[in-house]
Design a protein around this motif. Structure first.
Motif, PDB file in Angstrom:
ATOM      1  N   ARG A 110       2.657 -10.823   3.392  1.00 56.89           N
ATOM      2  CA  ARG A 110       2.355  -9.851   4.456  1.00 56.89           C
ATOM      3  C   ARG A 110       2.600  -8.422   3.959  1.00 56.89           C
ATOM      4  N   TRP A 111       3.700  -8.240   3.271  1.00 59.16           N
ATOM      5  CA  TRP A 111       4.060  -6.930   2.745  1.00 59.16           C
ATOM      6  C   TRP A 111       2.966  -6.395   1.826  1.00 59.16           C
ATOM      7  N   ASP A 112       2.564  -7.216   0.866  1.00 60.62           N
ATOM      8  CA  ASP A 112       1.550  -6.790  -0.093  1.00 60.62           C
ATOM      9  C   ASP A 112       0.229  -6.455   0.596  1.00 60.62           C
TER      10      ASP A 112
ATOM     11  N   ILE B 167      -1.721  -2.302   1.015  1.00 62.13           N
ATOM     12  CA  ILE B 167      -3.087  -1.928   0.621  1.00 62.13           C
ATOM     13  C   ILE B 167      -3.935  -1.624   1.853  1.00 62.13           C
ATOM     14  N   TYR B 168      -3.824  -2.463   2.880  1.00 58.49           N
ATOM     15  CA  TYR B 168      -4.630  -2.258   4.086  1.00 58.49           C
ATOM     16  C   TYR B 168      -4.257  -0.947   4.779  1.00 58.49           C
ATOM     17  N   SER B 169      -2.961  -0.660   4.865  1.00 53.45           N
ATOM     18  CA  SER B 169      -2.543   0.583   5.521  1.00 53.45           C
ATOM     19  C   SER B 169      -2.980   1.808   4.711  1.00 53.45           C
ATOM     20  N   ALA B 170      -2.948   1.692   3.386  1.00 56.15           N
ATOM     21  CA  ALA B 170      -3.408   2.800   2.540  1.00 56.15           C
ATOM     22  C   ALA B 170      -4.880   3.099   2.827  1.00 56.15           C
ATOM     23  N   LYS B 171      -5.688   2.062   2.926  1.00 56.23           N
ATOM     24  CA  LYS B 171      -7.113   2.243   3.228  1.00 56.23           C
ATOM     25  C   LYS B 171      -7.303   2.860   4.613  1.00 56.23           C
ATOM     26  N   GLN B 172      -6.488   2.433   5.565  1.00 53.37           N
ATOM     27  CA  GLN B 172      -6.585   2.987   6.918  1.00 53.37           C
ATOM     28  C   GLN B 172      -6.198   4.468   6.925  1.00 53.37           C
ATOM     29  N   LEU B 173      -5.153   4.824   6.180  1.00 52.60           N
ATOM     30  CA  LEU B 173      -4.750   6.229   6.114  1.00 52.60           C
ATOM     31  C   LEU B 173      -5.842   7.086   5.500  1.00 52.60           C
ATOM     32  N   ILE B 174      -6.468   6.590   4.454  1.00 51.10           N
ATOM     33  CA  ILE B 174      -7.558   7.333   3.814  1.00 51.10           C
ATOM     34  C   ILE B 174      -8.725   7.492   4.792  1.00 51.10           C
ATOM     35  N   LYS B 175      -9.088   6.401   5.446  1.00 49.30           N
ATOM     36  CA  LYS B 175     -10.214   6.435   6.391  1.00 49.30           C
ATOM     37  C   LYS B 175      -9.940   7.384   7.558  1.00 49.30           C
ATOM     38  N   PHE B 176      -8.789   7.238   8.193  1.00 51.98           N
ATOM     39  CA  PHE B 176      -8.495   8.075   9.353  1.00 51.98           C
ATOM     40  C   PHE B 176      -8.164   9.508   8.951  1.00 51.98           C
ATOM     41  N   GLY B 177      -7.655   9.716   7.746  1.00 48.89           N
ATOM     42  CA  GLY B 177      -7.460  11.074   7.249  1.00 48.89           C
ATOM     43  C   GLY B 177      -8.791  11.787   7.091  1.00 48.89           C
ATOM     44  N   ALA B 178      -9.775  11.056   6.589  1.00 47.64           N
ATOM     45  CA  ALA B 178     -11.117  11.636   6.439  1.00 47.64           C
ATOM     46  C   ALA B 178     -11.732  11.949   7.804  1.00 47.64           C
ATOM     47  N   VAL B 179     -11.537  11.047   8.752  1.00 46.63           N
ATOM     48  CA  VAL B 179     -12.045  11.288  10.113  1.00 46.63           C
ATOM     49  C   VAL B 179     -11.392  12.538  10.695  1.00 46.63           C
TER      50      VAL B 179
ATOM     51  N   LEU C 299      -4.059   4.698  15.936  1.00 46.76           N
ATOM     52  CA  LEU C 299      -5.180   3.809  15.610  1.00 46.76           C
ATOM     53  C   LEU C 299      -4.997   3.131  14.253  1.00 46.76           C
ATOM     54  N   ALA C 300      -4.497   3.867  13.284  1.00 47.68           N
ATOM     55  CA  ALA C 300      -4.262   3.278  11.961  1.00 47.68           C
ATOM     56  C   ALA C 300      -3.206   2.179  12.050  1.00 47.68           C
ATOM     57  N   ILE C 301      -2.105   2.444  12.728  1.00 46.84           N
ATOM     58  CA  ILE C 301      -1.050   1.437  12.886  1.00 46.84           C
ATOM     59  C   ILE C 301      -1.579   0.232  13.648  1.00 46.84           C
ATOM     60  N   TYR C 302      -2.306   0.479  14.725  1.00 43.67           N
ATOM     61  CA  TYR C 302      -2.881  -0.611  15.516  1.00 43.67           C
ATOM     62  C   TYR C 302      -3.791  -1.494  14.656  1.00 43.67           C
TER      63      TYR C 302
ATOM     64  N   GLU D 282      -1.660  -3.598  12.191  1.00 46.21           N
ATOM     65  CA  GLU D 282      -0.945  -4.675  12.885  1.00 46.21           C
ATOM     66  C   GLU D 282      -1.901  -5.771  13.338  1.00 46.21           C
ATOM     67  N   ARG D 283      -3.052  -5.379  13.811  1.00 44.42           N
ATOM     68  CA  ARG D 283      -4.060  -6.368  14.233  1.00 44.42           C
ATOM     69  C   ARG D 283      -4.561  -7.173  13.036  1.00 44.42           C
ATOM     70  N   ALA D 284      -4.767  -6.519  11.909  1.00 39.60           N
ATOM     71  CA  ALA D 284      -5.210  -7.211  10.694  1.00 39.60           C
ATOM     72  C   ALA D 284      -4.132  -8.178  10.197  1.00 39.60           C
ATOM     73  N   LEU D 285      -2.872  -7.774  10.269  1.00 38.24           N
ATOM     74  CA  LEU D 285      -1.779  -8.662   9.877  1.00 38.24           C
ATOM     75  C   LEU D 285      -1.722  -9.886  10.787  1.00 38.24           C
ATOM     76  N   GLU D 286      -1.897  -9.647  12.078  1.00 43.90           N
ATOM     77  CA  GLU D 286      -1.880 -10.756  13.042  1.00 43.90           C
ATOM     78  C   GLU D 286      -3.022 -11.737  12.779  1.00 43.90           C
ATOM     79  N   ARG D 287      -4.211 -11.226  12.522  1.00 41.93           N
ATOM     80  CA  ARG D 287      -5.355 -12.104  12.263  1.00 41.93           C
ATOM     81  C   ARG D 287      -5.204 -12.860  10.945  1.00 41.93           C
TER      82      ARG D 287
END
Length: 122
Positions: free
Chosen positions: A56-58, A62-74, A106-109, A112-117
């Motif tokens: 889960r940690w690993d 990576i997933y959170s990094a991608k979300q930060l990049i995506k939402f930072g660009a937005v 939104l990034a955190i959500y 967390e949703r991706a981890l749950e799935r």
């Protein structure tokens, strides 16, 4: 024409949101390039759900990094509204803070949703 005429530094709607967007992109790139190897309390995406196992940690790093990049660009793109709309300082601070808070939530959500799935069966 001076640079101060091109970029309205007194417009907090522009300066706050573009700064926060670029910072999120930078943090996301660093986290993506150098994810923490072990679960720790100092560096990385740390939530109860992400710290339950090494897998889960690993995934979360990576997933959170991608979300930060995506939402930072937005957020950086949304900052250009400040070049068109020039609200008073109080309104600009409120709108920029709301936008920054919204993209972080939104990034955190999403993480967390991706981890749950992904780890539903565990």
């Amino acid at each position: 024409m001076q640079i101060t005429e091109l970029i309205p530094t007194e417009n907090l709607l522009f300066t706050h949101t573009i700064s926060a967007g670029l910072l999120l992109i930078l943090v996301g790139l660093i986290l993506y390039k150098f994810p923490p190897k072990k679960i720790n309390i100092i560096y990385g995406y740390k939530t109860v759900r992400s710290m339950k196992s090494k897998a889960r940690w690993d995934f979360a790093q990576i997933y959170s990094a991608k979300q930060l990049i995506k939402f930072g660009a937005v957020l950086a793109c949304l900052s250009f509204v400040g070049l068109i709309y020039h609200p008073n300082q109080n309104t600009a601070q409120l709108v920029s803070a709301a936008l920054i808070l919204a993209v972080v939530i939104l990034a955190i959500y999403n993480v967390e949703r991706a981890l749950e799935r992904k780890f539903k069966s565990q």
